[in-house]
Design a protein around this motif. Sequence first.
Motif, PDB file in Angstrom:
ATOM      1  N   UNK A  14      33.273  28.099  45.294  1.00 46.99           N
ATOM      2  CA  UNK A  14      33.346  27.432  43.988  1.00 46.99           C
ATOM      3  C   UNK A  14      33.393  28.448  42.855  1.00 46.99           C
ATOM      4  N   UNK A  15      32.572  29.483  42.960  1.00 52.22           N
ATOM      5  CA  UNK A  15      32.576  30.537  41.940  1.00 52.22           C
ATOM      6  C   UNK A  15      33.917  31.265  41.954  1.00 52.22           C
ATOM      7  N   UNK A  16      34.439  31.505  43.147  1.00 51.56           N
ATOM      8  CA  UNK A  16      35.698  32.230  43.279  1.00 51.56           C
ATOM      9  C   UNK A  16      36.853  31.453  42.669  1.00 51.56           C
ATOM     10  N   UNK A  17      36.820  30.128  42.764  1.00 45.55           N
ATOM     11  CA  UNK A  17      37.873  29.294  42.187  1.00 45.55           C
ATOM     12  C   UNK A  17      37.960  29.534  40.684  1.00 45.55           C
ATOM     13  N   UNK A  21      41.109  31.603  38.411  1.00 42.89           N
ATOM     14  CA  UNK A  21      41.804  31.122  37.216  1.00 42.89           C
ATOM     15  C   UNK A  21      41.875  32.211  36.160  1.00 42.89           C
ATOM     16  N   UNK A  22      40.776  32.926  35.961  1.00 45.62           N
ATOM     17  CA  UNK A  22      40.777  34.021  34.998  1.00 45.62           C
ATOM     18  C   UNK A  22      41.688  35.150  35.461  1.00 45.62           C
ATOM     19  N   UNK A  27      46.540  38.521  35.029  1.00 45.08           N
ATOM     20  CA  UNK A  27      47.761  39.043  35.648  1.00 45.08           C
ATOM     21  C   UNK A  27      48.989  38.618  34.858  1.00 45.08           C
ATOM     22  N   UNK A  28      49.016  37.371  34.396  1.00 44.44           N
ATOM     23  CA  UNK A  28      50.167  36.893  33.622  1.00 44.44           C
ATOM     24  C   UNK A  28      50.323  37.654  32.312  1.00 44.44           C
ATOM     25  N   UNK A  29      49.222  38.150  31.779  1.00 45.92           N
ATOM     26  CA  UNK A  29      49.291  38.939  30.541  1.00 45.92           C
ATOM     27  C   UNK A  29      49.576  40.402  30.850  1.00 45.92           C
ATOM     28  N   UNK A  30      48.959  40.932  31.894  1.00 43.79           N
ATOM     29  CA  UNK A  30      49.025  42.373  32.130  1.00 43.79           C
ATOM     30  C   UNK A  30      50.369  42.850  32.675  1.00 43.79           C
ATOM     31  N   UNK A  31      51.043  42.045  33.483  1.00 44.21           N
ATOM     32  CA  UNK A  31      52.320  42.497  34.051  1.00 44.21           C
ATOM     33  C   UNK A  31      53.386  42.685  32.968  1.00 44.21           C
TER      34      UNK A  31
END
Length: 54
Positions: A14-17, A21-22, A27-31
Motif C-alpha cells: 500500500x505504501x509502495x503504491x 505515483x510520485x 520520471x515524467x518531469x526528469x526525462x
Amino acid sequence: MLKHFFINIIASSLVMKRNLDWHRRIILISIPLFSIFMLLQTKYIIYQIRKANN
C-alpha cells in the motif's frame, strides 16, 4: 510469524503504491529536463570547440 509476514507485505504494498505515483511524476518531469540539458550542454561544447578553432 507467517501471518505477521503477510501483514507486512500488504502494508508495504500500500505504501509502495503511493510512492510509485510520485516516482511516475518525477520520471515524467526528469526525462524531458535531462534531454533538454543534454542538448544545451552539447550545443555549448560545440560552441566552445568552434570558438577555440577560430
